[in-house]
Design an enzyme around this catalytic site. Structure first.
Site, PDB file in Angstrom:
ATOM      1  N   PRO A  36       0.644  -1.247  -0.136  1.00  0.00           N
ATOM      2  CA  PRO A  36       0.063   0.059   0.053  1.00  0.00           C
ATOM      3  C   PRO A  36       0.908   1.382   0.046  1.00  0.00           C
ATOM      4  CG  PRO A  36      -0.368  -1.023   2.360  1.00  0.00           C
ATOM      5  CD  PRO A  36       0.633  -2.096   1.164  1.00  0.00           C
ATOM      6  N   ASP A  37       0.347   2.353  -0.481  1.00  0.00           N
ATOM      7  CA  ASP A  37       1.052   3.918  -0.494  1.00  0.00           C
ATOM      8  C   ASP A  37       0.639   4.123   0.833  1.00  0.00           C
ATOM      9  OD1 ASP A  37      -1.049   5.429  -2.815  1.00  0.00           O
ATOM     10  OD2 ASP A  37      -1.225   4.926  -0.816  1.00  0.00           O
ATOM     11  N   PHE A  38       1.008   5.480   1.031  1.00  0.00           N
ATOM     12  CA  PHE A  38       0.760   5.963   2.136  1.00  0.00           C
ATOM     13  C   PHE A  38      -0.311   6.906   2.540  1.00  0.00           C
ATOM     14  CE2 PHE A  38       4.783   5.002   4.324  1.00  0.00           C
ATOM     15  CZ  PHE A  38       5.570   4.823   3.347  1.00  0.00           C
ATOM     16  N   ARG A  39      -0.645   7.532   1.274  1.00  0.00           N
ATOM     17  CA  ARG A  39      -1.888   8.629   1.572  1.00  0.00           C
ATOM     18  C   ARG A  39      -3.218   8.391   0.699  1.00  0.00           C
ATOM     19  NH1 ARG A  39       3.317  10.820   1.829  1.00  0.00           N
ATOM     20  NH2 ARG A  39       3.514  11.797   3.759  1.00  0.00           N
ATOM     21  N   ASN A 110      11.167   5.113  -1.966  1.00  0.00           N
ATOM     22  CA  ASN A 110      10.679   3.604  -1.435  1.00  0.00           C
ATOM     23  C   ASN A 110      11.605   2.763  -0.837  1.00  0.00           C
ATOM     24  OD1 ASN A 110       8.250   4.539  -2.637  1.00  0.00           O
ATOM     25  ND2 ASN A 110       8.595   3.207  -4.417  1.00  0.00           N
ATOM     26  N   ASP A 112      11.228  -0.435  -0.517  1.00  0.00           N
ATOM     27  CA  ASP A 112      11.051  -1.754  -0.602  1.00  0.00           C
ATOM     28  C   ASP A 112      12.004  -2.449  -1.432  1.00  0.00           C
ATOM     29  OD1 ASP A 112       8.471  -0.673  -2.841  1.00  0.00           O
ATOM     30  OD2 ASP A 112      10.307  -0.854  -3.116  1.00  0.00           O
ATOM     31  N   HIS A 129      15.243   7.771   1.169  1.00  0.00           N
ATOM     32  CA  HIS A 129      14.661   7.397   2.302  1.00  0.00           C
ATOM     33  C   HIS A 129      15.191   6.213   3.090  1.00  0.00           C
ATOM     34  CE1 HIS A 129      10.901  10.260   1.370  1.00  0.00           C
ATOM     35  NE2 HIS A 129      12.349  10.866   1.478  1.00  0.00           N
TER      36      HIS A 129
HETATM   37  N1  APR Z   1      -0.362   4.542 -10.347  1.00  0.00           N
HETATM   38  C1  APR Z   1      -0.098   5.627 -10.261  1.00  0.00           C
HETATM   39  N2  APR Z   1      -0.158   6.477  -9.284  1.00  0.00           N
HETATM   40  C2  APR Z   1      -0.490   5.759  -8.305  1.00  0.00           C
HETATM   41  C3  APR Z   1      -0.802   4.175  -8.015  1.00  0.00           C
HETATM   42  C4  APR Z   1      -0.730   3.643  -9.179  1.00  0.00           C
HETATM   43  N3  APR Z   1      -1.169   2.463  -9.203  1.00  0.00           N
HETATM   44  N4  APR Z   1      -1.169   3.912  -6.885  1.00  0.00           N
HETATM   45  C5  APR Z   1      -0.897   5.215  -5.790  1.00  0.00           C
HETATM   46  N5  APR Z   1      -0.856   6.323  -6.861  1.00  0.00           N
HETATM   47  C6  APR Z   1      -0.300   7.708  -6.294  1.00  0.00           C
HETATM   48  C7  APR Z   1      -1.401   8.182  -5.594  1.00  0.00           C
HETATM   49  O1  APR Z   1      -2.499   8.781  -5.989  1.00  0.00           O
HETATM   50  C8  APR Z   1      -0.405   9.311  -4.783  1.00  0.00           C
HETATM   51  O2  APR Z   1      -0.324  10.319  -5.483  1.00  0.00           O
HETATM   52  O3  APR Z   1       0.932   7.694  -5.901  1.00  0.00           O
HETATM   53  C9  APR Z   1       1.021   8.580  -4.904  1.00  0.00           C
HETATM   54  C10 APR Z   1       1.519   8.104  -3.614  1.00  0.00           C
HETATM   55  O4  APR Z   1       1.470   9.086  -2.720  1.00  0.00           O
HETATM   56  P1  APR Z   1       2.071   8.723  -1.281  1.00  0.00           P
HETATM   57  O5  APR Z   1       1.305   7.636  -0.719  1.00  0.00           O
HETATM   58  O6  APR Z   1       2.116  10.187  -0.359  1.00  0.00           O
HETATM   59  O7  APR Z   1       3.318   8.257  -1.180  1.00  0.00           O
HETATM   60  P2  APR Z   1       4.712   8.963  -1.413  1.00  0.00           P
HETATM   61  O8  APR Z   1       4.693  10.424  -2.214  1.00  0.00           O
HETATM   62  O9  APR Z   1       5.966   7.973  -1.699  1.00  0.00           O
HETATM   63  O10 APR Z   1       5.292   9.296   0.029  1.00  0.00           O
HETATM   64  C11 APR Z   1       6.336  10.063   0.126  1.00  0.00           C
HETATM   65  O11 APR Z   1       6.218   9.979   2.464  1.00  0.00           O
HETATM   66  O12 APR Z   1       5.605   9.326   4.658  1.00  0.00           O
HETATM   67  C12 APR Z   1       6.742   9.444   3.730  1.00  0.00           C
HETATM   68  O13 APR Z   1       8.688   8.437   3.626  1.00  0.00           O
HETATM   69  C13 APR Z   1       7.275   8.294   3.400  1.00  0.00           C
HETATM   70  O14 APR Z   1       8.606   8.145   1.303  1.00  0.00           O
HETATM   71  C14 APR Z   1       7.545   8.403   1.692  1.00  0.00           C
HETATM   72  C15 APR Z   1       6.977   9.864   1.442  1.00  0.00           C
END
Ligand code: APR
Length: 270
Positions: A36-39, A110, A112, A129
């Protein structure tokens, strides 16, 4: 660029003007791998961490919270430890950029290590990170054995430094900690960029997000994401390709004539 679409980007990438491609990755590139992503609303890690009764989601990556309760991070680390997930077509696309001598540097947020697992050349990767590759005591910074920490995390048994009994954590960059020296050493190279490709990140966390402003004004910046992010779209040669990154990189790959190669190389990661 002749247009602000994938075909125009591909045309530019195949021209002599495009030699140094820089990539910026976020958690969105690993969601199709099952991480899962974060937000993202509803599915983001910060939404799911609520069950760990953290004062607020980001606390899971804060040193002071970790010092008084390392178990939420242990829970998260158990889910994220490398080895359980397969790279995505997007990770393989970055590897193809290197195979075609276009990739200068892949900056990733990331932890991972899927870029490494997709065989992106190690010297082209900057894990801004940190990663699970090494671990240290958070008090005296003495190195700690990786297998011992992994076993402790798997069993939720808090690991302590042999020397000073301080807590031990993988070299993941927590909020408030400085980013690896390699990150700061590599940032100036962005001034030589001929193309910047930003994939799967909300561009909400600095200093990583600020990288987008370091490329020359005439360097096209391509955002591949489910939603708009940062200031990509403001400059004349910005291209915003909204959608799932695996779909968009396949479209870009097809426009480059790499469609079969992309599938063949990705199949090798299974
Ligand atoms: N394809 C395209 N975009 C996607 C997909 C997908 N399959 N899945 C998710 N996204 C997009 C989301 O819409 C969002 O804009 O990816 C982005 C993920 O954003 P975040 O969840 O904020 O993750 P990230 O930007 O990597 O966070 C940055 O925050 O908490 C810290 O250290 C942590 O490295 C992390 C940093």
């Amino acid at each position: 660029l002749v247009g602000r679409d994938a075909v125009s980007v591909a045309e530019y990438m195949q021209s002599d003007d495009c030699r140094k491609v820089f990539v910026m990755l976020g958690a969105g590139v690993s969601t199709s791998a099952g991480i899962p992503d974060f937000r993202s609303p509803g599915t983001g890690l910060y939404h799911n961490l609520a069950k760990l009764n953290l004062p607020y989601p980001e606390a899971v990556f804060e040193i002071n919270y970790f010092r008084n309760n390392p178990l939420p991070f242990y829970t998260l680390a158990r889910e994220l430890y490398p080895g359980k997930f397969r790279p995505t077509p997007t990770h393989t696309f970055v590897k193809l950029l290197a195979d075609h001598k276009l990739l200068d540097t892949c900056f990733t947020q990331n932890i991972d290590t899927l870029e490494r697992q997709a065989n992106v050349p190690g010297h082209r990767i900057v894990e801004a990170h940190g990663s699970f590759a090494d671990q240290h005591c958070i008090e005296c910074h003495r190195p700690f054995d990786g297998q011992r920490l992994r076993a402790a995390i798997e069993k939720s048994q808090v690991a302590h430094c042999d020397k000073c009994k301080g807590l031990v954590k993988p070299d993941i960059v927590f909020f408030g900690e400085s980013l690896p020296a390699l990150f700061h050493q590599t940032v100036p190279k962005l001034r030589e960029a001929d193309l910047l490709i930003v994939i799967g990140t909300s561009l909400k966390v600095n200093p990583f997000a600020a990288l987008t402003g370091f490329v020359p004004d005439d360097c096209p910046r391509v955002l591949i994401n489910m939603e708009r992010a940062g200031d990509i779209g403001r400059r004349a040669d910005d291209v915003v390709l909204l959608g799932r990154c695996d779909d968009v990189v396949r479209e870009l790959g097809a426009a480059l004539g790499w469609a079969d190669e992309l599938e063949r190389e990705w199949a090798k990661t299974d």
